[in-house]
Design an enzyme around this catalytic site. Structure first.
Site, PDB file in Angstrom:
ATOM      1  N   ARG A  51      16.956  -6.081   0.787  1.00  0.00           N
ATOM      2  CA  ARG A  51      16.104  -5.921   1.984  1.00  0.00           C
ATOM      3  C   ARG A  51      16.687  -4.886   2.941  1.00  0.00           C
ATOM      4  O   ARG A  51      15.965  -4.309   3.754  1.00  0.00           O
ATOM      5  CB  ARG A  51      15.907  -7.259   2.701  1.00  0.00           C
ATOM      6  CG  ARG A  51      15.136  -7.097   4.007  1.00  0.00           C
ATOM      7  CD  ARG A  51      14.694  -8.404   4.636  1.00  0.00           C
ATOM      8  NE  ARG A  51      15.675  -9.437   4.586  1.00  0.00           N
ATOM      9  CZ  ARG A  51      16.734  -9.529   5.408  1.00  0.00           C
ATOM     10  NH1 ARG A  51      16.933  -8.626   6.351  1.00  0.00           N
ATOM     11  NH2 ARG A  51      17.592 -10.502   5.269  1.00  0.00           N
ATOM     12  N   TYR A 105      -5.927   7.802  10.654  1.00  0.00           N
ATOM     13  CA  TYR A 105      -6.084   6.879   9.523  1.00  0.00           C
ATOM     14  C   TYR A 105      -6.468   5.502  10.093  1.00  0.00           C
ATOM     15  O   TYR A 105      -5.905   5.054  11.091  1.00  0.00           O
ATOM     16  CB  TYR A 105      -4.766   6.812   8.761  1.00  0.00           C
ATOM     17  CG  TYR A 105      -4.786   5.821   7.625  1.00  0.00           C
ATOM     18  CD1 TYR A 105      -5.476   6.098   6.453  1.00  0.00           C
ATOM     19  CD2 TYR A 105      -4.137   4.597   7.740  1.00  0.00           C
ATOM     20  CE1 TYR A 105      -5.507   5.184   5.426  1.00  0.00           C
ATOM     21  CE2 TYR A 105      -4.166   3.675   6.707  1.00  0.00           C
ATOM     22  CZ  TYR A 105      -4.856   3.976   5.557  1.00  0.00           C
ATOM     23  OH  TYR A 105      -4.896   3.063   4.539  1.00  0.00           O
TER      24      TYR A 105
HETATM   25  C1  LIG Z   1      -3.050   6.017   2.979  1.00  0.00           C
HETATM   26  C2  LIG Z   1      -2.619   6.524   4.297  1.00  0.00           C
HETATM   27  C3  LIG Z   1      -1.813   5.732   5.145  1.00  0.00           C
HETATM   28  C4  LIG Z   1      -1.406   4.322   4.783  1.00  0.00           C
HETATM   29  O1  LIG Z   1      -0.557   4.302   3.688  1.00  0.00           O
HETATM   30  P1  LIG Z   1      -0.368   3.022   2.708  1.00  0.00           P
HETATM   31  O2  LIG Z   1       0.625   3.521   1.730  1.00  0.00           O
HETATM   32  O3  LIG Z   1      -1.715   2.689   2.138  1.00  0.00           O
HETATM   33  O4  LIG Z   1       0.150   1.914   3.561  1.00  0.00           O
HETATM   34  C5  LIG Z   1      -1.405   6.289   6.336  1.00  0.00           C
HETATM   35  N1  LIG Z   1      -1.766   7.537   6.707  1.00  0.00           N
HETATM   36  C6  LIG Z   1      -2.547   8.304   5.939  1.00  0.00           C
HETATM   37  C7  LIG Z   1      -2.909   9.673   6.401  1.00  0.00           C
HETATM   38  C8  LIG Z   1      -3.001   7.828   4.710  1.00  0.00           C
HETATM   39  O5  LIG Z   1      -3.786   8.611   3.948  1.00  0.00           O
END
Ligand SMILES: *Cc1c(COP(=O)(O)O)cnc(C)c1O
Length: 385
Positions: A51, A105
């Protein structure tokens, strides 16, 4: 520039690899061990335990990503959202205020507007293209500015050196999510950003088979973020570390190929009568083409969006008729994916907010994969016809 590019390609293969190699293995094996012999560490974060993000699989990735991003240090996390949430929870305190770009996002948007608000952190969404609006939104308690290197799904690129300069002048921590560009096209730390984040699920791993996140920054920021990550527990599994390390080695060739194919696809779509608008920063009519040409290296990325003349119905028919692209969210893998942001990444927003952001219900987003460009174009053409 050519020298610079060659350097990153070499770093992806060799930087951070252990010396001597473990048992001479050319590829770092998976260290599937939750705990390691105590070595006299005085500090909790240095005790070797899975962890605590310090297995040999983590350490190789941390060194490689720091080299590739041009940062002092780096960290991998259990997902992109773990990278984002852990970073924001480290940088911000109750009572702080954050400036954020309007088009984020979805998960990041919700984290800022729901979770951070519950913890007493306020925010103002700003128009990334209007520096006067950033200054007007500043408060004495403003602590950070957050944006994305290429916006989703319209692929806008801000004046990134201006944002970094504004942050420096006003003592803000500047944080940029560079998932869509990857360090092949853009290295934000070199432009003056404090912290660069990635969903390593996308281009960095590049094979649509793990979720992972990455953070690169100064030693001081990474030490603080690692301590929070160790307590929140969002550490990446060693097998996922192994896959991410494997994926990273081909990042440069993948992204350059995907960028070249995306440019060819975008140009072909632009010519098609059924398409009303193509959003691709490599096309001269894109509002940020000039800026993208200045800031990005070696291509304009693998993401292409388009609005169809026939609206929602046409978009639905298109996704059904395509043979090669798979109708799925996410991006950056070898398979071309097609998605309608109004149904997936931006489904959480109400329709009016979506329209205000320029995201029509008929907008279609493509993540260009590694198929042959002519095959992709032929498939898109038959589906559009
Ligand atoms: C997919 C994405 C995220 C989130 O990432 P995860 O790996 O799904 O947690 C954050 N920012 C952007 C621009 C993304 O495309």
């Amino acid at each position: 520039m050519a020298q610079d590019r060659e350097r990153i390609q070499t770093q992806l293969i060799h930087a951070g690899e252990p010396t001597p190699r473990h048992a001479g293995a050319v590829v770092t094996p998976v260290f599937q061990s939750s705990t390691f012999e105590y070595g006299g560490q005085g500090n909790y974060d240095d005790v070797r335990y899975l962890r605590l993000n310090n297995s040999p699989n983590h350490e190789v990735l941390h060194r490689k990503l720091a080299a590739v991003e041009g940062g002092e240090a780096a960290l991998v996390t259990a997902s992109g959202m773990a990278a984002i949430s852990t970073t924001l929870l480290t940088v911000l305190r109750p009572g702080d205020h954050i400036l954020a770009q309007r088009t984020l996002y979805g998960g990041t948007h919700d984290f800022i507007t729901e979770t951070l608000v519950r913890w007493g952190v306020t925010h103002t969404f700003v128009d990334g293209d209007d520096p006067d609006s950033w200054a007007a939104a500043l408060r004495p308690e403003t602590r950070a500015i957050y944006l994305e290197a290429l916006s989703n799904p319209l692929l806008e690129i801000l004046d990134l050196p201006a944002v970094a300069g504004f942050a420096r002048e006003n003592d803000l921590v500047s944080i940029v999510d560079a998932t869509f560009t990857s360090p092949i096209l853009l290295r934000p730390l070199e432009l003056g950003f404090d912290i660069v984040l990635h969903s390593a699920t996308k281009y960095l791993n590049g094979h649509s088979d793990i979720v992972a996140g990455a953070i690169a920054s100064s030693d001081a920021h990474i030490d603080a973020i690692r301590h929070t990550l160790n307590l929140l527990g969002g550490s990446l599994d060693p097998h996922a570390c192994f896959l991410l390390q494997r994926g990273l080695k081909t990042l440069a060739v993948r992204v350059r190929q995907q960028s070249a194919t995306a440019l060819a696809v975008a140009s072909a779509l632009h010519e098609h009568a059924a398409v009303s608008t193509v959003y691709y920063p490599g096309l001269p009519h894109h509002p940020h083409h000039q800026r993208a040409a200045t800031l990005l290296r070696g291509g304009f990325g693998g993401m292409v969006s388009m609005e169809l003349a026939g609206g929602v119905e046409a978009a639905d028919r298109l996704t059904q008729r395509l043979r090669l692209p798979i109708n799925a969210p996410s991006l950056g893998g070898p398979e071309t994916l097609v998605t309608r942001p109004a149904q997936t990444s931006h489904a959480g927003l109400d329709p009016k907010t979506r329209r205000d952001l320029g995201i029509g219900d008929g907008l279609v987003r493509l993540s260009i994969g590694l198929e042959d460009a002519d095959d992709l174009i032929a498939d898109l053409q038959q589906a559009l016809d």
